[in-house]
Scaffold this motif. Structure first.
Motif, short mmCIF file in Angstrom:
data_model
loop_
_atom_site.label_atom_id
_atom_site.label_comp_id
_atom_site.label_asym_id
_atom_site.label_seq_id
_atom_site.Cartn_x
_atom_site.Cartn_y
_atom_site.Cartn_z
N PHE A 70 1.04 -1.15 0.42
CA PHE A 70 -0.03 -0.11 -0.23
C PHE A 70 0.75 1.05 0.12
N ARG A 71 0.71 2.16 -0.34
CA ARG A 71 1.53 3.53 -0.99
C ARG A 71 -0.05 4.74 -1.16
N HIS A 72 0.08 6.05 -1.38
CA HIS A 72 -1.57 6.37 -1.65
C HIS A 72 -0.85 6.70 -3.11
N ALA A 73 0.19 6.89 -3.60
CA ALA A 73 0.28 7.08 -5.02
C ALA A 73 -0.18 5.87 -6.03
N PRO A 74 -1.04 6.15 -7.29
CA PRO A 74 -1.97 4.87 -7.80
C PRO A 74 -1.02 4.48 -8.64
N VAL A 75 -1.28 2.99 -8.83
CA VAL A 75 -0.56 1.96 -9.86
C VAL A 75 -1.02 2.62 -10.95
N ARG A 76 -0.12 2.40 -12.58
CA ARG A 76 -1.01 2.66 -13.49
C ARG A 76 -1.25 0.74 -13.93
N VAL A 77 -2.38 1.01 -15.04
CA VAL A 77 -3.21 0.23 -15.36
C VAL A 77 -2.87 -0.01 -16.97
N ASP A 78 -1.96 -0.01 -16.93
CA ASP A 78 -1.90 -0.60 -19.52
C ASP A 78 -2.36 -1.72 -19.09
N ILE A 79 -3.24 -0.89 -20.08
CA ILE A 79 -4.74 -2.14 -21.22
C ILE A 79 -4.98 -2.21 -22.44
N TRP A 80 -5.11 -2.90 -23.08
CA TRP A 80 -5.29 -3.23 -24.70
C TRP A 80 -6.01 -3.92 -25.09
N PRO A 81 -6.55 -4.07 -25.93
CA PRO A 81 -6.65 -4.94 -26.55
C PRO A 81 -6.14 -6.47 -27.29
N THR A 82 -6.79 -7.74 -27.03
CA THR A 82 -5.50 -8.91 -28.35
C THR A 82 -6.54 -9.29 -29.46
N ARG A 83 -6.55 -10.31 -29.06
CA ARG A 83 -7.95 -10.96 -29.13
C ARG A 83 -9.32 -10.93 -30.25
N VAL A 84 -9.70 -10.43 -30.63
CA VAL A 84 -11.33 -10.10 -31.21
C VAL A 84 -12.06 -10.94 -31.89
#
Length: 149
Positions: A70-84
């Motif tokens: 835990f910390r006050h700074a957020p985490v970054r979630v990198d997200i992208w679609p792959t198979r459609v």
């Protein structure tokens, strides 16, 4: 990765920690969900049928790489679609520190989502617009350690 992933900063909660002092593995699903809702709305618009009519998760896979405390700074979630496909798509995620905090990668994950008709209580096909938009944004599958490159 030749595409640019969508980045969403997600706040950690004190209650995300477990008895060992790190973010519990179950809480990662919340982090992914928070990022997924923002990303899909940004990609397709909040009024899009995909979010209003229904979107269900049929599979998650997570590879934990480092302990996240835990910390006050957020985490970054990198997200992208792959198979459609006609009625579903995969999303890839990387949970990391934002650039201003550091470059630690905590987890990689992948989810399969299915377009769903809530009224009929059954899967539905993605619209041509939804499929085309997701394919335009698509990148490589998650680089899991077990997956051959």
């Amino acid at each position: 990765m030749s595409h640019t992933p969508h980045s969403v900063d997600v706040a950690l909660r004190w209650s995300d920690m477990d008895a060992y002092g790190h973010v519990n593995n179950v809480q990662y699903l919340r982090l992914l969900e928070d990022a997924r809702i923002v990303a899909v709305a940004d990609w397709l618009g909040e009024g899009d049928r995909l979010l209003k009519a229904g979107l269900i998760v049929s599979r998650h896979e997570i590879e934990y790489l480092a302990a996240l405390t835990f910390r006050h700074a957020p985490v970054r979630v990198d997200i992208w679609p792959t198979r459609v496909t006609a009625a579903s798509f995969d999303l890839a995620y990387e949970v990391r520190d934002p650039a201003e905090v550091g470059e630690q990668l905590y987890a990689r994950a992948e989810s399969t989502l299915v377009a769903y008709d809530l009224e009929a209580a059954r899967p539905r096909r993605l619209s041509a617009h939804e499929r085309a938009r997701l394919q335009d944004l698509a990148g490589e599958p998650v680089a899991f350690r077990w997956r051959p490159r």
